[in-house]
Design a protein around this motif. Structure first.
Motif, PDB file in Angstrom:
ATOM      1  N   ALA A   1      40.904  32.050  51.872  1.00 54.11           N
ATOM      2  CA  ALA A   1      39.711  31.204  51.731  1.00 54.11           C
ATOM      3  C   ALA A   1      40.042  30.133  50.706  1.00 54.11           C
ATOM      4  CB  ALA A   1      38.513  32.035  51.280  1.00 54.11           C
TER       5      ALA A   1
ATOM      6  N   GLU B   1      40.490  27.500  64.340  1.00 52.37           N
ATOM      7  CA  GLU B   1      39.463  28.536  64.185  1.00 52.37           C
ATOM      8  C   GLU B   1      40.044  29.907  63.818  1.00 52.37           C
ATOM      9  OE1 GLU B   1      36.329  27.702  64.333  1.00 52.37           O
ATOM     10  OE2 GLU B   1      36.468  25.722  65.233  1.00 52.37           O
TER      11      GLU B   1
ATOM     12  N   GLU C   1      35.161  29.302  56.362  1.00 52.69           N
ATOM     13  CA  GLU C   1      35.052  30.507  57.181  1.00 52.69           C
ATOM     14  C   GLU C   1      36.222  30.633  58.137  1.00 52.69           C
ATOM     15  OE1 GLU C   1      31.291  30.410  59.101  1.00 52.69           O
ATOM     16  OE2 GLU C   1      30.137  30.651  57.251  1.00 52.69           O
ATOM     17  N   THR C   2      36.695  29.491  58.628  1.00 59.79           N
ATOM     18  CA  THR C   2      37.883  29.463  59.481  1.00 59.79           C
ATOM     19  C   THR C   2      38.750  28.293  59.054  1.00 59.79           C
ATOM     20  OG1 THR C   2      36.860  28.031  61.149  1.00 59.79           O
ATOM     21  CG2 THR C   2      36.594  30.420  61.451  1.00 59.79           C
TER      22      THR C   2
ATOM     23  N   THR D   1      33.184  27.203  51.036  1.00 59.24           N
ATOM     24  CA  THR D   1      32.472  27.174  52.315  1.00 59.24           C
ATOM     25  C   THR D   1      33.358  27.510  53.498  1.00 59.24           C
ATOM     26  OG1 THR D   1      32.930  24.798  52.529  1.00 59.24           O
ATOM     27  CG2 THR D   1      30.868  25.431  51.449  1.00 59.24           C
TER      28      THR D   1
ATOM     29  N   PRO E   1      40.038  32.888  61.568  1.00 61.22           N
ATOM     30  CA  PRO E   1      39.072  33.386  60.585  1.00 61.22           C
ATOM     31  C   PRO E   1      39.730  33.734  59.255  1.00 61.22           C
ATOM     32  CG  PRO E   1      38.867  34.555  62.694  1.00 61.22           C
ATOM     33  CD  PRO E   1      40.147  33.775  62.747  1.00 61.22           C
TER      34      PRO E   1
ATOM     35  N   THR F   1      41.605  22.900  56.139  1.00 62.66           N
ATOM     36  CA  THR F   1      40.267  23.442  55.928  1.00 62.66           C
ATOM     37  C   THR F   1      39.238  22.382  56.301  1.00 62.66           C
ATOM     38  OG1 THR F   1      39.961  22.662  53.653  1.00 62.66           O
ATOM     39  CG2 THR F   1      41.239  24.676  53.961  1.00 62.66           C
TER      40      THR F   1
END
Length: 445
Positions: free
Chosen positions: A9, A67, A15-16, A13, A69, A41
């Motif tokens: 991460a 995408e 997420e993927t 914010t 995760p 990102t």
């Protein structure tokens, strides 16, 4: 024991992410601190460093995969002294359809709810399904397996939105897995099964508002949007749709500020020399402290009023923009702001900012003066409540000491969130900013 390398991460914010590029290959030995990949990102493309030492035995996610995760295993690392084949073997097994292993035990149960949502009697529906599917031989084999069709979660969502029967597609992903690219090639409603009576109505909304292609006959290049560009589009569209903007423009005489800048730069080393933008950052920060009702953020039933001014400064980078933050700008010396801004801007263009360096901020500044732009209205960057748009300084007729003269004048426009800031408060902020720029010695006090 093999070590899993997961999608990190890289922002609060995130997420993927998109695995833009591998900088290592299978068989390479790495140590902590080595850069192993570039991850795109929603904010920027950033380098990912290794935290463990060992040998890369398997890259599980291909370059360019969208995408991915956060937390998904993207590579496997064998520790020093561990046999490479032993470390790689478990990953081969776990990679191959983990979901399929969970679902074959109850294929009938998985099938029945999906097909009987609209019917109160599940038994007759289960019997009718094969009859309805009989004329369409392609979907039948897919229904015989527990997971029905190998497809990524994103592909399943897109298929549902477009009304596409996944069983009618041929997957181009690993082991025939259907991925987003396969859905992009499929027309809406392709292969929709006869039994899925609700599918056409579910797909009706997206189909009713299509994204139009390029005009026929006009040469055009199709450019895939980066995660950053998608985020800019989403956030700014959301801002204009949900934030009630109002705008206030003032003209500011720059001659005193330009004179002070020249005097200070004569005494500063090269790495600390000031730009006009550095002084504007300081002026906005001090104005926000002077007018605290403008240094706020709307939060539903609450309003956050900040005790310091953290200024997000828009920096253009390839493919978009990013807003590194000068924190506590009201209390920093001008030379500190200059050094920090040069460093942040350079690393922003290289894609090397840390998440905490471009997150937060109590207000924003966008300066297009270097492009000769006279005046513009900027879009508020949620959840902030204001942004100052600064144009170029140019020679204009201007009243100086009650006499008409030629002066260097800059237009500045504040965009305000009317839910958090009233017109009078916005006007007070703009007046304070004007006074500080026209009397810049106050910024040194």
């Amino acid at each position: 024991m093999p070590i899993d390398i997961t999608m990190p991460a890289l922002s609060p914010t995130m997420e993927t992410g998109t695995l833009a590029k591998w900088l290592v290959k299978e068989g390479d030995t790495i140590k902590p601190g080595d850069v192993i990949a570039e991850i795109e990102t929603d904010k920027a493309t950033m380098e990912v460093e290794a935290v463990d030492e060992g040998t890369i035995v398997k890259l599980l996610v291909a370059e360019g995969t969208d995408e991915v995760p956060v937390g998904k295993v993207i590579a496997v690392l064998a520790e020093e002294g561990e046999e490479v084949s032993a470390a790689a073997a478990p990953k081969e097994e776990t990679k191959a359809e983990p979901k399929a292993a969970e679902k074959p035990a109850e294929p009938a149960k998985a099938e029945t709810p999906a097909e009987t949502k609209a019917e109160p009697k599940p038994e007759p529906k289960a019997e009718e399904a094969p009859k309805a599917a009989a004329p369409a031989p392609a979907p039948a084999p897919a229904k015989s397996s527990g997971d029905r069709v190998k497809a990524s979660p994103l592909a399943r969502r897109l298929a549902e939105a477009k009304g596409v029967d996944l069983a009618s597609l041929t997957g181009s992903g690993p082991n025939g897995r259907i991925v987003k690219a396969d859905l992009d090639k499929a027309p809406a409603g392709a292969g929709a099964p006869a039994t899925a009576g609700a599918a056409p109505s579910a797909a009706a909304a997206p189909v009713a508002a299509p994204i139009h292609g390029a005009p026929e006959g006009v040469p055009a290049e199709t450019i895939k949007l980066s995660n950053m560009r998608k985020t800019i589009a989403r956030r700014l569209a959301e801002s204009k749709q949900t934030v009630p903007h109002f705008y206030l423009t003032i003209d500011v005489r720059l001659d005193p500020l330009l004179k002070l800048r020249s005097q200070l730069n004569a005494a500063l080393s090269e790495d600390k020399k000031l730009s006009v933008n550095d002084l504007v950052i300081k002026a906005l920060a001090l104005a926000l402290i002077e007018v605290p009702d403008a240094n706020v953020q709307f939060a539903g039933d609450n309003l956050y009023k900040f005790g310091r001014a953290d200024i997000s400064v828009a920096v253009a980078i390839p493919g978009g923009l990013i807003t590194p933050v000068i924190r506590d700008a009201d209390n920093k010396r001008l030379s500190q702001i200059a050094v920090e801004m040069k460093d942040l801007a350079a690393r922003a263009r290289d894609g090397k900012l840390k998440p905490e360096e471009f997150s937060g901020g109590t207000a924003s500044l966008s300066n297009l003066g270097m492009f000769g732009i006279k005046q513009f209205d900027a879009v508020i960057n949620p959840p902030q409540a204001m942004i100052l748009a600064v144009g170029s300084g140019e020679k204009r007729p201007y009243v100086v000491d009650d006499a008409l003269a030629i002066a260097t004048v800059m237009s500045a426009t504040g965009s305000f969130d009317h839910r958090a800031i009233d017109g009078a408060v916005g006007a007070q902020l703009m007046a304070a900013f004007k006074r500080l720029v026209e009397n810049p010695l106050a910024m040194l006090a």
